[in-house]
Enzyme design. Structure first.
Site, PDB file in Angstrom:
ATOM      1  CG  ASP A  14      -4.578   9.194   4.817  1.00  0.00           C
ATOM      2  OD1 ASP A  14      -4.040  10.177   5.357  1.00  0.00           O
ATOM      3  OD2 ASP A  14      -4.369   8.861   3.627  1.00  0.00           O
ATOM      4  CG  HIS A  30      -1.067  14.457  -1.701  1.00  0.00           C
ATOM      5  ND1 HIS A  30      -2.342  14.097  -2.063  1.00  0.00           N
ATOM      6  CD2 HIS A  30      -0.403  13.294  -1.517  1.00  0.00           C
ATOM      7  CE1 HIS A  30      -2.437  12.778  -2.105  1.00  0.00           C
ATOM      8  NE2 HIS A  30      -1.268  12.267  -1.775  1.00  0.00           N
ATOM      9  CE1 TYR A  47      -4.632   9.548  -2.360  1.00  0.00           C
ATOM     10  CE2 TYR A  47      -5.862   8.875  -0.429  1.00  0.00           C
ATOM     11  CZ  TYR A  47      -4.669   9.189  -1.029  1.00  0.00           C
ATOM     12  OH  TYR A  47      -3.510   9.142  -0.294  1.00  0.00           O
ATOM     13  CE  LYS A  89      -2.772  11.869   2.366  1.00  0.00           C
ATOM     14  NZ  LYS A  89      -3.800  10.880   2.064  1.00  0.00           N
TER      15      LYS A  89
HETATM   16  N1  LIG Z   1       0.649  10.766   1.288  1.00  0.00           N
HETATM   17  C1  LIG Z   1       0.810  10.024   0.222  1.00  0.00           C
HETATM   18  O1  LIG Z   1       1.452  10.433  -0.768  1.00  0.00           O
HETATM   19  C2  LIG Z   1       0.234   8.640   0.187  1.00  0.00           C
HETATM   20  C3  LIG Z   1       0.689   7.718  -0.760  1.00  0.00           C
HETATM   21  C4  LIG Z   1       0.165   6.437  -0.758  1.00  0.00           C
HETATM   22  C5  LIG Z   1      -0.797   6.071   0.180  1.00  0.00           C
HETATM   23  N2  LIG Z   1      -1.253   6.991   1.090  1.00  0.00           N
HETATM   24  C6  LIG Z   1      -2.310   6.633   2.079  1.00  0.00           C
HETATM   25  O2  LIG Z   1      -1.911   5.479   2.781  1.00  0.00           O
HETATM   26  C7  LIG Z   1      -2.886   4.452   2.611  1.00  0.00           C
HETATM   27  C8  LIG Z   1      -2.249   3.062   2.675  1.00  0.00           C
HETATM   28  O3  LIG Z   1      -1.214   2.898   1.703  1.00  0.00           O
HETATM   29  P1  LIG Z   1      -1.388   2.047   0.377  1.00  0.00           P
HETATM   30  O4  LIG Z   1      -2.753   2.213  -0.163  1.00  0.00           O
HETATM   31  O5  LIG Z   1      -0.226   2.352  -0.482  1.00  0.00           O
HETATM   32  O6  LIG Z   1      -1.289   0.527   0.730  1.00  0.00           O
HETATM   33  P2  LIG Z   1      -1.094  -0.484   1.925  1.00  0.00           P
HETATM   34  O7  LIG Z   1      -1.971  -0.132   3.062  1.00  0.00           O
HETATM   35  O8  LIG Z   1       0.363  -0.714   2.155  1.00  0.00           O
HETATM   36  O9  LIG Z   1      -1.626  -1.817   1.201  1.00  0.00           O
HETATM   37  C9  LIG Z   1      -2.897  -1.923   0.685  1.00  0.00           C
HETATM   38  C10 LIG Z   1      -3.007  -3.264  -0.031  1.00  0.00           C
HETATM   39  O10 LIG Z   1      -2.822  -4.335   0.890  1.00  0.00           O
HETATM   40  C11 LIG Z   1      -3.958  -5.201   0.878  1.00  0.00           C
HETATM   41  N3  LIG Z   1      -4.174  -5.625   2.266  1.00  0.00           N
HETATM   42  C12 LIG Z   1      -4.721  -4.903   3.279  1.00  0.00           C
HETATM   43  N4  LIG Z   1      -4.718  -5.618   4.416  1.00  0.00           N
HETATM   44  C13 LIG Z   1      -4.165  -6.818   4.136  1.00  0.00           C
HETATM   45  C14 LIG Z   1      -3.895  -7.982   4.894  1.00  0.00           C
HETATM   46  N5  LIG Z   1      -4.194  -8.040   6.181  1.00  0.00           N
HETATM   47  N6  LIG Z   1      -3.316  -9.024   4.268  1.00  0.00           N
HETATM   48  C15 LIG Z   1      -2.997  -8.957   2.950  1.00  0.00           C
HETATM   49  N7  LIG Z   1      -3.223  -7.893   2.181  1.00  0.00           N
HETATM   50  C16 LIG Z   1      -3.807  -6.819   2.763  1.00  0.00           C
HETATM   51  C17 LIG Z   1      -5.092  -4.362   0.313  1.00  0.00           C
HETATM   52  O11 LIG Z   1      -6.037  -5.125  -0.366  1.00  0.00           O
HETATM   53  P3  LIG Z   1      -7.599  -5.224   0.068  1.00  0.00           P
HETATM   54  O12 LIG Z   1      -8.194  -3.847   0.037  1.00  0.00           O
HETATM   55  O13 LIG Z   1      -8.161  -6.124  -0.963  1.00  0.00           O
HETATM   56  O14 LIG Z   1      -7.621  -5.826   1.453  1.00  0.00           O
HETATM   57  C18 LIG Z   1      -4.348  -3.452  -0.659  1.00  0.00           C
HETATM   58  O15 LIG Z   1      -4.148  -4.101  -1.885  1.00  0.00           O
HETATM   59  C19 LIG Z   1      -3.563   4.813   1.290  1.00  0.00           C
HETATM   60  O16 LIG Z   1      -4.787   4.158   1.095  1.00  0.00           O
HETATM   61  C20 LIG Z   1      -3.659   6.302   1.429  1.00  0.00           C
HETATM   62  O17 LIG Z   1      -4.735   6.637   2.291  1.00  0.00           O
HETATM   63  C21 LIG Z   1      -0.738   8.252   1.114  1.00  0.00           C
END
Ligand SMILES: NC(=O)c1ccc[n+]([C@@H]2O[C@H](COP(=O)([O-])OP(=O)(O)OC[C@H]3O[C@@H](n4cnc5c(N)ncnc54)[C@H](OP(=O)(O)O)[C@@H]3O)[C@@H](O)[C@H]2O)c1
Length: 324
Positions: A51, A118, A56, A85
């Site tokens: 994704d 998005h 980004y 997106k």
């Molecule tokens: N459509 C939208 O508007 C939208 C909005 C937000 C996000 N997204 C997408 O969704 C994806 C995921 O959401 P998100 O980036 O908000 O965050 P998330 O996946 O909820 O959390 C990411 C965070 O958690 C840490 N992490 C990952 N695995 C872990 C584990 N096993 N134990 C502890 N910590 C862990 C990561 O650090 P490390 O990298 O250091 O492991 C990072 O700081 C995004 O990257 C993006 O592709 C879409």
């Protein structure tokens, strides 16, 4: 049927989306090369769903990672499910294809598996597309997302994308899109924030009734990038109830947070650029939460949006004024 790393969900247009995906958003201070390396490692581990998004700022690197794993024979292009997106400044129908073509050019791919709007609201193009850039204030625009959608349908017909969907739409907005006169393709998915503090049960029920797959982001409690997230919000992975459920299964809170969403039949995106965590997150298929533990975790819901995008809250299409 038991979930595995290879489980795919069939979308309403027949395409198949892997149930677990790699998130690739990182704040601008993280070197883009780190995401590139992590994506290669993830593909080697078996991740097939990636994704990303134009906004980004890393589609060049993520595309290069995907192509290098195709070139060295690890995967074929058709094994990978790539989501891109359309940013809100490309919503004018005449800009939609251009927005997609920028992504394709950056990625150096011939097509994108899934291309989603998005957000439901449009903003005026200002040159800088980084919404966290304080020097370029966001200016609202009023393009109707139904007209953007028609241009996306044309991109699908042109073979540039396999599937089209939306992100951050509320029920009313989905209803409006579904009842658009002349609708050719339904959105296959709605990608939304979803986790133990925002379990989206009502939106999921509605989407299910319309054959729209829910895709969850911020399952681990988000990236906590200060440009987007209020840092006074509770840290999800430090929740004591989550920790006690995790201890019962001898798993981490992160693993339980992911299982909770997966077991609801929701596709999970999890971002990590650390090889150890990528592995841990891909290994959540060897245990099953009991219905009682799911019930306990359902009790944590508090309608908390880590990424409410408050700068847009006066826009008529801001999605989070509605209950869901
Ligand atoms: N459509 C939208 O508007 C939208 C909005 C937000 C996000 N997204 C997408 O969704 C994806 C995921 O959401 P998100 O980036 O908000 O965050 P998330 O996946 O909820 O959390 C990411 C965070 O958690 C840490 N992490 C990952 N695995 C872990 C584990 N096993 N134990 C502890 N910590 C862990 C990561 O650090 P490390 O990298 O250091 O492991 C990072 O700081 C995004 O990257 C993006 O592709 C879409």
């Amino acid at each position: 049927m038991a979930l595995t790393t290879d489980t795919r969900i069939t979308l309403s247009d027949g395409n198949r989306m892997p149930i677990i995906g790699l998130g690739t958003y990182a704040s601008p201070d993280v070197a883009r090369s780190i995401g590139e390396e992590a994506t290669k490692v993830a593909i080697e581990m078996g991740y097939r769903h990636i994704d990303c998004a134009h906004i980004y700022g890393n589609e060049v690197e993520i595309g290069r990672a995907i192509r290098s794993k195709i070139a060295d024979g690890t995967v074929k292009r058709e094994d990978i499910f790539y989501t891109g997106k359309l940013w809100c400044s490309f919503f004018s129908p005449e800009l939609v294809r251009q927005g997609l073509e920028i992504s394709l050019k950056d990625l150096q791919l011939d097509y994108i598996d899934l291309f989603i709007m998005h957000w439901p609201f449009s903003i005026k193009p200002t040159g800088s597309e980084d919404p966290s850039d304080p020097d370029k204030p966001i200016v609202y625009d009023n393009v109707d997302f139904c007209s953007t959608w028609e241009a996306l349908e044309a991109c699908k017909d042109a073979g540039l994308v396999k599937s089209i969907g939306v992100s951050n739409f509320n029920r009313r907005q989905l209803e409006r899109l579904l009842s658009k006169p002349g609708l050719k393709y339904k959105p296959v998915c709605n990608q939304v924030e979803c986790h133990v503090y925002l379990n989206q049960s009502k939106l999921q029920e509605y989407c299910k009734s319309k054959d729209i797959v829910l895709v969850a982001y911020s399952v681990l409690g988000s990236h906590r990038d200060k440009n987007w997230v209020d840092l006074s919000t509770p840290v999800l992975l430090e929740d004591s109830v989550l920790a006690s459920v995790a201890a019962k299964y001898k798993r981490t809170p992160a693993a339980v947070a992911m299982r909770f969403v997966l077991q609801k039949g929701i596709v999970v995106l999890a971002k990590s650029f650390s090889p150890a965590r990528l592995k841990q997150n891909f290994g959540v298929f060897d245990f099953v939460l009991t219905p009682e533990d799911i019930k306990t975790l359902n009790g944590l819901d508090k309608n908390l949006h880590y990424g409410p995008f408050k700068e847009m809250k006066e826009h008529p299409e801001y999605p989070f004024h509605d209950e869901y």
